[in-house]
Design an enzyme around this catalytic site. Structure first.
Site, short mmCIF file in Angstrom:
data_model
loop_
_atom_site.label_atom_id
_atom_site.label_comp_id
_atom_site.label_asym_id
_atom_site.label_seq_id
_atom_site.Cartn_x
_atom_site.Cartn_y
_atom_site.Cartn_z
N LYS A 54 0.84 -1.20 0.00
CA LYS A 54 0.00 0.00 0.00
C LYS A 54 0.88 1.25 0.00
CE LYS A 54 -3.91 -2.32 2.14
NZ LYS A 54 -4.73 -2.63 3.31
N GLN A 98 -4.83 -1.15 9.50
CA GLN A 98 -4.81 -2.49 8.89
C GLN A 98 -5.46 -3.52 9.82
OE1 GLN A 98 -3.86 -3.17 5.80
NE2 GLN A 98 -4.02 -5.39 5.92
N ASP A 121 -11.01 3.37 3.91
CA ASP A 121 -11.49 1.99 3.85
C ASP A 121 -13.01 1.94 3.70
OD1 ASP A 121 -9.76 -0.22 3.93
OD2 ASP A 121 -9.23 0.17 6.03
#
Ligand code: GUN
Length: 302
Positions: A54, A98, A121
């Site tokens: 990422k 995460q 997200d």
């Protein structure tokens, strides 16, 4: 019939190129360079690999990144404090924590703590609601967003098609169903208690599978000509002892029946990170629009 293979790797390259151009245009227009903050807790090796990818891809499209690696004993309060600092920092466009989190940390509390307009997200309940309501300013979870793009590469219009989403997670299945509904598909969700999965799958023009059960969907489950999107990715040891990645769909069987199908790897996976970059750019654009609107209000009031 042999299905068309949907090349997620190539399409992800197109999305990254669009994001790189969007970042350049934003900066040329006087906006700050978008910045993604990634928070990682503990030492799960897969999570470290995902986060490194990422960060690398964020920087490759011209955005900044900031990484926080916290040890596995970090308390929920400490994590919430990090999030609050990032929420308040105007240089930060997007925040990603995460998953999976250590079991002593409440995931729902964490996603709720992330400012909705930095929630790249798309897991904050406000973005879940905005997505469900089809609102344009929603930040939509990355994997379903990527899947929609893959489906659009096959179908110009999916209105009226029957779609079945297999898997009802908050990360993929549920937001996926909401996006398909938004495009006027006739949507069903199958899950762990669903009966007669085979018959239900065979009715679907679009089949999206996200269960984490390798090979669950056999060739005979698939409607001839259907578009099959395989979100599953599991590392297994093959007969020869080598490790390989496999999806939730028995690919060799499905390719003989489907009209179009995503491979594993190289299908949905690359699109997820590309869409994270797209969401970070969207968040940065919305921040610029908000600050311009605030300036306009201030000068109108003066
Ligand atoms: N872990 C596995 N997939 C994801 C994802 O999409 N977002 C976050 N934050 N963590 C993950």
């Amino acid at each position: 019939m042999t299905a068309r293979i949907i090349d997620g790797k190539a399409l992800a390259g197109v999305v990254r190129q669009e994001v790189a151009e969007g970042v350049a245009a934003l900066v040329t227009g006087g906006g700050a360079v978008p910045e993604l903050a990634v928070v990682l807790i503990g030492d799960d090796p897969a999570s470290h690999v995902y986060v490194a990818n990422k960060i690398r891809q964020t920087e490759a499209v011209g955005m900044r990144s900031r990484q926080f690696v916290l040890d596995a004993e970090t308390t929920e309060r400490q994590l919430l404090d990090v999030i609050e600092t990032l929420n308040r920092d105007p240089a930060v466009s997007g925040i990603l924590v995460q998953f999976p989190l250590p079991s002593h940390i409440d995931t729902a509390r964490v996603v709720t703590a992330i400012r909705p307009d930095k929630d790249v997200d798309g897991f904050n309940p406000l973005n879940v609601g905005r997505t469900a309501a089809g609102m344009e300013d929603a930040l939509v979870p990355c994997t379903p967003l990527g899947v929609m793009r893959l489906i659009r590469s096959v179908h110009a219009d999916i209105a009226g098609l029957g779609a079945l989403v297999v898997g009802a997670s908050n990360v993929v299945g549920r937001p996926m169903a909401r996006l398909l509904l938004q495009e006027l598909c006739t949507v069903s969700i199958a899950h762990i208690r669903t009966t007669d999965l085979e018959r239900r799958c065979r009715e679907a023009d679009i089949l999206v599978v996200a269960t984490g059960v390798p090979g669950l969907i056999r060739g005979r489950f698939i409607k001839p000509g259907a578009t099959v999107i395989d979100v599953g990715i599991t590392r297994i040891r093959s007969g020869s002892g080598n490790e390989k990645l496999v999806g939730d769909v028995a690919f060799d069987e499905a390719i003989e029946v489907a009209g179009a199908i995503t491979p594993v790897p190289g299908g949905v996976g690359p699109m997820t990170i590309a869409c994270l970059l797209a969401n970070t750019l969207s968040a940065a654009r919305m921040a610029v629009a908000r600050s311009k609107a605030a300036e306009a209000d201030a000068s109108a009031a003066a």
